[in-house]
Design a protein around this motif. Structure first.
Motif: not given
Length: 190
Positions: A78-87
């Motif tokens: 996923d795009p970085f911010k999306v992946a970071f948001h998930t975590i």
């Protein structure tokens, strides 16, 4: 030999978590745990040789649950911010839903009950998050600080947010979660 009752183990763990939250790690005994669980002290000793063994096994279980939940739905592609948001949202959700476990993990991690090897293994379980932080730095999306400091900043913010809301009985709405995420994002973005 009669198999151990997983239900009793779960009750012992729940009693231990509650007591650690109420009294702290050093202040509890096997007899206190047994009483809180509604068992005779000898019953607890059927399952655990001593307090140290109980705490180490409970710590392992809590860390397994914690790290498995950290990465639920996480896709490193996923795009970085999306992946970071998930975590970040997983971290927040788990910390809210499992507050007693969070208190326990924090106390155990810094106690003599947990070995340096276990501490290292715990950090290793979070490697996908570290790799994501490194990716964000490489893509110049977040500050160029050491990944450990960024992770500490993010995790510390989540822990303190949950502690404050829990102890002050504040409702955590979806809007509030998103606002807190954006504050965190503003703190790390480049």
């Amino acid at each position: 030999m009669k198999p151990k009752d997983e239900g009793k183990i779960a009750e012992i763990y729940a009693a231990t978590l509650a007591l650690v939250k109420e009294q702290g790690l050093a202040g509890i005994t096997m007899s206190m745990i047994a009483k809180k669980a509604g068992f005779a002290t000898g019953t607890v000793y059927i399952y655990f040789a001593n307090k140290e063994e109980l705490l180490v096994k409970l710590f392992d279980k809590c860390i397994d649950d914690y790290t498995n939940n950290y990465f639920a739905g996480y896709n490193p592609a996923d795009p970085f911010k999306v992946a970071f948001h998930t975590i970040w949202m997983n971290m927040l959700r788990y910390s809210i839903e499992h507050f007693d476990e969070q208190v326990f993990i924090e106390q155990c991690f810094h106690s003599p009950f947990i070995s340096d090897e276990t501490r290292k293994e715990t950090k290793d379980r979070l490697m996908p998050w570290r790799e994501l932080i490194e990716r964000g730095k490489k893509e110049k999306l977040i500050k160029q600080h050491d990944a450990s400091w960024i992770m500490l900043f993010v995790r510390g913010g989540v822990k303190d947010l949950v502690k404050h809301c829990t102890y002050h009985q504040l409702k955590i709405t979806t809007e509030f979660k998103e606002a807190m995420f954006e504050m965190c994002w503003d703190g790390i973005k480049d």
